[in-house]
Design an enzyme around this catalytic site. Structure first.
Site, mmCIF file in Angstrom:
data_model
loop_
_atom_site.group_PDB
_atom_site.id
_atom_site.type_symbol
_atom_site.label_atom_id
_atom_site.label_comp_id
_atom_site.label_asym_id
_atom_site.label_seq_id
_atom_site.Cartn_x
_atom_site.Cartn_y
_atom_site.Cartn_z
ATOM 1 N N LYS A 1 -23.802 -23.017 85.774
ATOM 2 C CA LYS A 1 -25.117 -23.494 85.337
ATOM 3 C C LYS A 1 -25.913 -24.157 86.462
ATOM 4 O O LYS A 1 -26.729 -25.042 86.219
ATOM 5 C CB LYS A 1 -24.970 -24.470 84.153
ATOM 6 N N HIS B 1 -51.967 -9.629 79.728
ATOM 7 C CA HIS B 1 -51.703 -10.932 79.115
ATOM 8 C C HIS B 1 -52.865 -11.371 78.233
ATOM 9 O O HIS B 1 -52.666 -12.037 77.219
ATOM 10 C CB HIS B 1 -51.426 -11.982 80.194
ATOM 11 N N ASP C 1 -24.639 -18.176 76.439
ATOM 12 C CA ASP C 1 -25.011 -19.544 76.808
ATOM 13 C C ASP C 1 -26.323 -19.492 77.591
ATOM 14 O O ASP C 1 -26.336 -19.014 78.726
ATOM 15 C CB ASP C 1 -23.912 -20.168 77.667
ATOM 16 N N GLU D 1 -42.787 -15.171 74.558
ATOM 17 C CA GLU D 1 -43.781 -14.803 75.563
ATOM 18 C C GLU D 1 -44.358 -13.429 75.265
ATOM 19 O O GLU D 1 -43.625 -12.426 75.226
ATOM 20 C CB GLU D 1 -43.158 -14.808 76.968
#
Length: 569
Positions: free
Chosen positions: A380, A554, A456, A248
């Site tokens: 998670k 951006h 993770d 990004e």
């Protein structure tokens, strides 16, 4: 249709699972060392066991007679010499046979702990094994554009068998003994099955042996991700350069601007409130009353020491901190929390929980273990229990940004930032019904650092829970900003942290491997770095939105001028 779930009984200690051939059920049984013995292995074990027992009994009786008759023990006859030789020989055999199995079982159950023996300042020495015979070269490992007909004949045969389903793809590494060659053959097989070349997915330049059995199965290549560095982040007196793996645009640049504002204002400080990984098995009883009895037993402070002894024997670093229970009907959910040193610690806490379950089975024989994880952990998944109780490292990071820095670096003012945070991060998140999402984009930074340092990535879900607070201080001139993150789940050993690229990023932060002097301090410092980077990124993004600069930035950093249609052709 109801499905009955039953407890899987663990194998006895030291038992090894049956070995399967690489080719499936039709594969021939491997030749074992015991096949070279004149007798079957079980008969040989019985003979040496009897020899050991008989020799020991005979010698004990003879020595007792000598003591009674005041005969010197060193005076021995022929029969005693033979008994001593038999005792020594049988002892050597039994120790070499059963001792190796025991050691292997201990080593295989200590994956998390072995990493703690690695000094973060020096690489661990490796045993020098004789090099295996060089495998047959595979054209797939070199030029991917080479024509299939140029493949060696043996590789061509293997590819054909994989495509036909005669050789399972997962068995290639074991069958060939060459992880790189296996990846190439698997990739070529996939190309023939799907008709897709995957030309943009690189195969060369990666150590596939480093991921075997621990990081990724069935590899066919690797994905390239750019890694940027934001900083220096002045955190707790340390100048830290933060690695971030992302695709990004603006993310690293924005975080870097926040780091600059923090550094020029004197730096940020952090505190670790809690440090404990959780695992929550679920068990079922015939009645809710029985479930309540076990709940009372587990939460009784008088029983904690006993539970801790049972739990802690599975690891030298895992230490039980507490147990909290919840009941749903006749199902009992037990949330165990323990410290895990410098490892993230999921395997460590799971082994300790299994020890406790086995112990409880004796006093509660009607307890049916449904699962080692009952989602009360909660791993998670976004959950209120992590937001309230914490999981992993609970960290608060704060800084005071001077008024002139807000104007010069962030291009806005203190009042605008405070108002935007209330309306956006607090009220706006409440309107959305957010759970732990009272922030601008904490997940962005957590994920980028997680990927760069071998964490993770899926644990970004709970690790990104964050509330960002802004308020005017010093008579409204300066800005106090803080982020509170109750469940940052990181480690500096185990999993993907040992891969070369990820280890290099950890080394950049000075937390590679385990800390031998203070176990757990490397992982805690990494958690504070994550919180500090989130603090910097939150400050910068909120400032850009308050100043109306978000779209412009951006447009500058996150838009490609490359002609995609020409690149694709």
């Amino acid at each position: 249709m109801a499905m009955e779930v039953r407890r899987r009984v663990p194998p006895p200690h030291g038992a090894r699972p049956p070995r399967r051939g690489a080719g499936g059920e039709g594969e021939k049984v491997r030749v074992q060392a015991g096949d070279a013995l004149p007798l079957p292995i079980r008969h040989t074990n019985l003979i040496f066991s009897l020899l050991f027992a008989a020799s020991l009994v005979y010698l004990m009786r003879r020595w007792r007679e000598k003591i009674r008759s005041s005969t010197p023990l060193h005076v021995v006859g022929l029969t005693e010499i033979l008994a001593i030789c038999g005792l020594v020989a049988s002892l050597i055999y039994l120790l070499s046979f059963f001792g190796i199995v025991f050691v292997q079982s201990v080593v295989s159950n200590s994956d998390d702990e072995e990493d703690f023996l690695i000094d973060s300042r020096a690489p661990a020495p490796r045993a020098q094994a004789p090099p295996p015979p060089a495998p047959t070269p595979c054209a797939l490992l070199g030029n991917l554009a080479a024509a299939p007909e140029k493949m060696p004949e043996k590789d061509e045969e293997i590819v054909a068998e994989v495509v036909a389903g005669k050789i399972p793809s997962y068995a290639l590494e074991t069958r060939l003994g060459d992880c790189r060659r296996a990846a190439g053959i698997r990739r070529e097989s996939l190309r023939r099955i799907t008709g897709r070349d995957m030309e943009g997915l690189p195969l060369d330049g990666f150590d596939y042996a480093s991921i075997l059995g621990q990081c990724c199965e069935l590899p066919v290549g690797y994905v390239q991700l750019p890694v940027g560095v934001a900083g220096p982040l002045l955190l707790d007196g340390h100048r830290v350069y933060v690695p971030m793996a992302t695709t990004e645009g603006c993310l690293v640049a924005s975080t870097n601007r926040g780091c600059k504002a923090i550094a020029e204002s004197g730096g940020a400080s952090s505190v670790v409130l809690r440090d404990g990984m959780t695992r929550a098995p679920v068990v079922r009883f015939p009645s809710a009353r029985r479930a309540a009895e076990l709940k009372a037993f587990l939460e009784d402070p008088a029983n904690f020491d006993t539970l801790a002894v049972v739990f802690n024997r599975s690891s030298r670093f895992g230490r039980l901190q507490g147990v909290k229970c919840a009941i749903a009907g006749r199902n009992l959910y037990m949330r165990f929390t323990c410290s895990t040193g410098d490892a993230m610690g999921m395997n460590m806490v799971s082994k300790g929980v299994q020890n406790v379950l086995d112990y409880l089975q004796d006093d509660f024989p009607d307890m049916d273990v449904i699962s080692i994880s009952g989602n009360f952990c909660s791993d998670k998944k976004s959950a209120a229990v992590n937001w309230i109780e914490g999981r992993g490292k609970s960290v608060v990071c704060e800084a005071i940004i001077k008024e002139e820095i807000v104007k010069k670096v962030l291009k806005t003012n203190v009042q605008a930032l405070v108002e935007l945070n209330v309306v956006k991060n607090l009220a706006g998140s409440a309107v959305a019904g957010a759970l732990g999402g009272f922030n601008a984009h904490a997940s962005n930074i957590v994920t980028a650092i997680f990927i760069a340092t071998g964490q993770d990535p899926a644990q970004n879900v709970e690790s990104s829970q964050c509330i960002t607070m802004l308020e005017a201080v010093n008579d409204g001139k300066d800005l106090h900003i803080s982020v509170t993150m109750p469940s940052i789940e990181v480690g500096t050993v185990g999993g993907g942290t040992q891969l070369a690229s990820q280890a290099a990023c950890l080394d950049l932060l000075g937390v590679k491997g385990a800390n031998r002097e203070s176990p757990g301090s490397n992982a805690r410092f990494l958690a504070t770095v994550v919180a500090g980077a989130v603090l910097a990124a939150e400050l910068s993004l909120i400032s850009a939105q308050a100043a109306g600069h978000l779209v412009q930035s951006h447009m500058k950093y996150n838009r490609s001028s490359k002609d995609v249609s020409k690149a694709a052709s």
